[in-house]
Write a protein that holds these residues in place. Sequence first.
Motif, PDB file in Angstrom:
ATOM      1  N   MET A 103       0.828  -1.208   0.000  1.00  0.00           N
ATOM      2  CA  MET A 103       0.000   0.000   0.000  1.00  0.00           C
ATOM      3  C   MET A 103       0.865   1.263   0.000  1.00  0.00           C
ATOM      4  SD  MET A 103      -3.442  -0.796   2.222  1.00  0.00           S
ATOM      5  CE  MET A 103      -2.765  -1.702   3.610  1.00  0.00           C
ATOM      6  N   GLY A 104       1.961   1.226   0.748  1.00  0.00           N
ATOM      7  CA  GLY A 104       2.878   2.364   0.715  1.00  0.00           C
ATOM      8  C   GLY A 104       3.493   2.546  -0.657  1.00  0.00           C
ATOM      9  N   LEU A 105       3.862   1.426  -1.304  1.00  0.00           N
ATOM     10  CA  LEU A 105       4.429   1.503  -2.648  1.00  0.00           C
ATOM     11  C   LEU A 105       3.415   2.050  -3.638  1.00  0.00           C
ATOM     12  CD1 LEU A 105       6.687   0.922  -4.680  1.00  0.00           C
ATOM     13  CD2 LEU A 105       5.861  -1.450  -4.795  1.00  0.00           C
ATOM     14  N   ALA A 106       2.152   1.686  -3.485  1.00  0.00           N
ATOM     15  CA  ALA A 106       1.115   2.158  -4.405  1.00  0.00           C
ATOM     16  C   ALA A 106       1.010   3.681  -4.397  1.00  0.00           C
ATOM     17  CB  ALA A 106      -0.227   1.533  -4.046  1.00  0.00           C
ATOM     18  N   GLY A 111       2.081   8.776  -7.347  1.00  0.00           N
ATOM     19  CA  GLY A 111       2.830  10.019  -7.486  1.00  0.00           C
ATOM     20  C   GLY A 111       3.617  10.079  -8.782  1.00  0.00           C
ATOM     21  N   LEU A 112       4.150   8.935  -9.220  1.00  0.00           N
ATOM     22  CA  LEU A 112       4.849   8.897 -10.513  1.00  0.00           C
ATOM     23  C   LEU A 112       3.928   9.331 -11.639  1.00  0.00           C
ATOM     24  CD1 LEU A 112       6.921   5.582 -10.308  1.00  0.00           C
ATOM     25  CD2 LEU A 112       7.852   7.884 -10.577  1.00  0.00           C
ATOM     26  N   LEU A 113       2.673   8.926 -11.568  1.00  0.00           N
ATOM     27  CA  LEU A 113       1.697   9.295 -12.600  1.00  0.00           C
ATOM     28  C   LEU A 113       1.247  10.740 -12.451  1.00  0.00           C
ATOM     29  CD1 LEU A 113      -0.450   6.024 -12.478  1.00  0.00           C
ATOM     30  CD2 LEU A 113       1.123   6.692 -14.303  1.00  0.00           C
ATOM     31  N   ILE A 114       1.040  11.170 -11.216  1.00  0.00           N
ATOM     32  CA  ILE A 114       0.510  12.510 -10.969  1.00  0.00           C
ATOM     33  C   ILE A 114       1.561  13.594 -11.161  1.00  0.00           C
ATOM     34  CG2 ILE A 114      -0.433  14.035  -9.186  1.00  0.00           C
ATOM     35  CD1 ILE A 114      -1.745  11.504  -7.956  1.00  0.00           C
ATOM     36  N   TYR A 115       2.769  13.365 -10.636  1.00  0.00           N
ATOM     37  CA  TYR A 115       3.773  14.419 -10.612  1.00  0.00           C
ATOM     38  C   TYR A 115       4.814  14.310 -11.723  1.00  0.00           C
ATOM     39  CZ  TYR A 115       1.980  15.497  -5.957  1.00  0.00           C
ATOM     40  OH  TYR A 115       1.174  15.849  -4.903  1.00  0.00           O
ATOM     41  N   GLY A 120       5.979   4.415 -17.870  1.00  0.00           N
ATOM     42  CA  GLY A 120       6.767   3.197 -18.025  1.00  0.00           C
ATOM     43  C   GLY A 120       7.234   2.652 -16.690  1.00  0.00           C
ATOM     44  N   LEU A 121       7.845   3.501 -15.878  1.00  0.00           N
ATOM     45  CA  LEU A 121       8.313   3.087 -14.558  1.00  0.00           C
ATOM     46  C   LEU A 121       7.133   2.739 -13.655  1.00  0.00           C
ATOM     47  CD1 LEU A 121      10.560   2.698 -12.487  1.00  0.00           C
ATOM     48  CD2 LEU A 121      10.466   5.171 -12.021  1.00  0.00           C
ATOM     49  N   ALA A 122       6.063   3.519 -13.779  1.00  0.00           N
ATOM     50  CA  ALA A 122       4.883   3.264 -12.963  1.00  0.00           C
ATOM     51  C   ALA A 122       4.291   1.889 -13.268  1.00  0.00           C
ATOM     52  CB  ALA A 122       3.836   4.351 -13.191  1.00  0.00           C
ATOM     53  N   GLY A 173      -4.168   0.902 -10.698  1.00  0.00           N
ATOM     54  CA  GLY A 173      -4.380   0.344 -12.022  1.00  0.00           C
ATOM     55  C   GLY A 173      -5.363   1.154 -12.839  1.00  0.00           C
ATOM     56  N   GLY A 174      -6.407   1.681 -12.179  1.00  0.00           N
ATOM     57  CA  GLY A 174      -7.363   2.530 -12.874  1.00  0.00           C
ATOM     58  C   GLY A 174      -6.740   3.813 -13.387  1.00  0.00           C
ATOM     59  N   LEU A 175      -5.808   4.378 -12.618  1.00  0.00           N
ATOM     60  CA  LEU A 175      -5.085   5.572 -13.080  1.00  0.00           C
ATOM     61  C   LEU A 175      -4.139   5.248 -14.216  1.00  0.00           C
ATOM     62  CD1 LEU A 175      -4.144   7.212  -9.640  1.00  0.00           C
ATOM     63  CD2 LEU A 175      -5.932   7.958 -11.229  1.00  0.00           C
ATOM     64  N   LEU A 176      -3.558   4.051 -14.162  1.00  0.00           N
ATOM     65  CA  LEU A 176      -2.520   3.660 -15.118  1.00  0.00           C
ATOM     66  C   LEU A 176      -3.083   3.197 -16.451  1.00  0.00           C
ATOM     67  CD1 LEU A 176       0.557   3.046 -15.508  1.00  0.00           C
ATOM     68  CD2 LEU A 176       0.074   0.765 -14.583  1.00  0.00           C
TER      69      LEU A 176
END
Length: 369
Positions: A103-106, A111-115, A120-122, A173-176
């Motif tokens: 959950m912490g990793l999620a 943040g990778l997606l938002i900021y 790719g890394l996400a 996953g929904g964001l990604l």
Amino acid sequence: MMIEKMRSASRGLQPLSRLDSPIDAVRQFTPNWFAMTMGTGILSIALAQTPFRAVGEAFWILNIGLFALFSFVYAARWMFFFDGARRVFGHPVVSMFFGCIPMGLATIINGLLIYRGATGLAEMLWWLDVMMAAACGIAIPYMMFTRQSHFIEQMTAVWLLPVVASEVAAVTGGLLAPHVDHALTVLWVSYTLWALSVPIAMSVLVVLLLRLAIHKLPHASMAASAWLALGPIGTGALGLMTLGDAAPVVFAAHGLGDYAGAAQGVGLIGGMILWGYGLWWFAMAALITGRYLREGLPFNLGWWGYTFPIGVYAVATLKLGTLLVLGVVQFLGYSLIALLAVIWVIVALRTVHGTWRGELFVAPCLTED
């Protein structure tokens, strides 16, 4: 007597003074610490939806550092204190906190997606997160059924932690999904993760209601667990709404456009229903917390349990307000984020103080030593 008091005060100013040796900080390190990355991470995600986006990004960077540090220390415990570390699997409470790691990793992946927009890394980290979340959601309950000792009168909402990790990964996953090549696969896995978590979490909540009615409130040391019930409800609502947003584009690209409206409808209506259920738990948790405060509330790492549930419910509230275009709901979401920020500051300051003194490095699974 005065000299003894001065010596005691001097020891209090020294780092890790409550430990027999600094290395005990590693020996006594448990997955509970990753709850801090959950609380810090959800605050960073929530602030991204406010005018304080830059502050949210700073918290996201801080969270990466915390997660890396905790991962290093916990890995060191397994390397140098293996016999003690493996006892966690038999402990009926500490083992639940393994769910805090994915959950912490999620929150970092979000943040990778938002900021950063680093899809790719996400995506790579998300698949790792999926495996860890699913493993926690299956392996920890299996150990509960086969090797741990549990009693209804000792049950708390901590039972939810290993299960909820899957639905947190589903939100990510929904964001990604709309941004990757294997979008339909990501969406399918995300719905599956939601189903691996939410129905089971709701079952646990039914038993928890029975336990509270018959055996009353748990010990004050578990006071923060009153808020944990809000976690799967808020995350479940957010998951349905997020997946419902992603589904139309993904379905249309794979010849499934006829189902786009259904996915959006289920997301909105399901999200509203779960949000309403969460409102009951929010009110109940607030009343229970008020009672604990009147009786005295000792600080421990469990206080981080106040942060993530309120945070994810706040983000779900903002999402619902955006979909319904209701200003009152959005205002409530922003108010919850403000509450989250205040709680985070209080808990963080207490954590820094307790960490400096070494008071928070306690592994209950080693108490027989």
